[in-house]
Design a protein around this motif. Structure first.
Motif, PDB file in Angstrom:
ATOM      1  N   GLU A  46      39.257  34.022  43.605  1.00  0.00           N
ATOM      2  CA  GLU A  46      37.959  33.913  42.937  1.00  0.00           C
ATOM      3  C   GLU A  46      37.726  35.076  41.975  1.00  0.00           C
ATOM      4  OE1 GLU A  46      35.137  33.420  46.116  1.00  0.00           O
ATOM      5  OE2 GLU A  46      35.392  31.242  46.083  1.00  0.00           O
ATOM      6  N   VAL A  47      38.091  36.280  42.380  1.00  0.00           N
ATOM      7  CA  VAL A  47      37.923  37.446  41.505  1.00  0.00           C
ATOM      8  C   VAL A  47      38.790  37.284  40.262  1.00  0.00           C
ATOM      9  CG1 VAL A  47      38.350  39.935  41.305  1.00  0.00           C
ATOM     10  CG2 VAL A  47      37.218  39.019  43.345  1.00  0.00           C
ATOM     11  N   TYR A  48      40.034  36.853  40.432  1.00  0.00           N
ATOM     12  CA  TYR A  48      40.921  36.654  39.297  1.00  0.00           C
ATOM     13  C   TYR A  48      40.371  35.582  38.354  1.00  0.00           C
ATOM     14  CZ  TYR A  48      44.797  35.052  36.460  1.00  0.00           C
ATOM     15  OH  TYR A  48      45.574  34.656  35.400  1.00  0.00           O
ATOM     16  N   ASP A  49      39.960  34.458  38.914  1.00  0.00           N
ATOM     17  CA  ASP A  49      39.459  33.353  38.104  1.00  0.00           C
ATOM     18  C   ASP A  49      38.220  33.781  37.304  1.00  0.00           C
ATOM     19  OD1 ASP A  49      40.054  30.633  37.402  1.00  0.00           O
ATOM     20  OD2 ASP A  49      38.265  30.012  38.510  1.00  0.00           O
ATOM     21  N   GLU A  50      37.318  34.501  37.954  1.00  0.00           N
ATOM     22  CA  GLU A  50      36.114  34.978  37.275  1.00  0.00           C
ATOM     23  C   GLU A  50      36.447  36.011  36.203  1.00  0.00           C
ATOM     24  OE1 GLU A  50      33.222  36.274  40.150  1.00  0.00           O
ATOM     25  OE2 GLU A  50      33.343  34.378  41.228  1.00  0.00           O
TER      26      GLU A  50
END
Length: 99
Positions: A46-50
C-alpha cells in the motif's frame, strides 16, 4: 510528507522476500510468523502504491481485498473475480516463459 517511491519499492521487495521466507519455513498451519509477514507485505504494498501514485500519477495493477467487508458487501465483485480466476491458468503462462 511524501514517501520516495524507490525507497517504498525497496521496502516492498524486502517484505516479499520476508513473506516467502516465512511461508517456506512455516511450522504449523496457523504460524503467526506467516500472518505477521502477510501484514507487513500488505502494508508495504500500500505504501509503495500510494508513493507511486503521488510521485508519478501511476499505480500498480493490483489491489488488496478489504477483510472488513460485511457479508453483503463486495459479493458481486467476488463473483467477477471467481470468473476471472477460471479463465486464467498460471501454468499456461509459466510454460510460455520456458519456451
Amino acid at each position: 510528507m511524501a514517501i520516495d517511491p524507490r525507497a517504498a519499492l525497496d521496502r516492498f521487495i524486502a517484505a516479499l522476500e520476508a513473506h516467502y521466507a516465512a511461508v517456506t519455513s512455516r511450522r504449523t498451519d496457523d504460524d503467526p510468523q506467516v500472518d505477521d509477514a502477510y501484514d507487513v507485505l500488505a502494508d508495504a504494498f500500500e505504501v509503495y502504491d500510494e508513493a507511486l501514485l503521488h510521485e508519478h500519477g501511476e499505480s500498480t495493477p493490483f489491489f488488496l481485498e478489504d477483510e472488513d467487508l460485511g457479508d453483503d458487501e463486495g459479493d458481486e465483485d467476488d463473483d467477477d473475480l471467481e470468473d476471472d480466476e477460471d479463465d486464467y491458468d498460471l501454468d499456461d503462462h509459466l510454460d510460455e516463459d520456458e519456451d
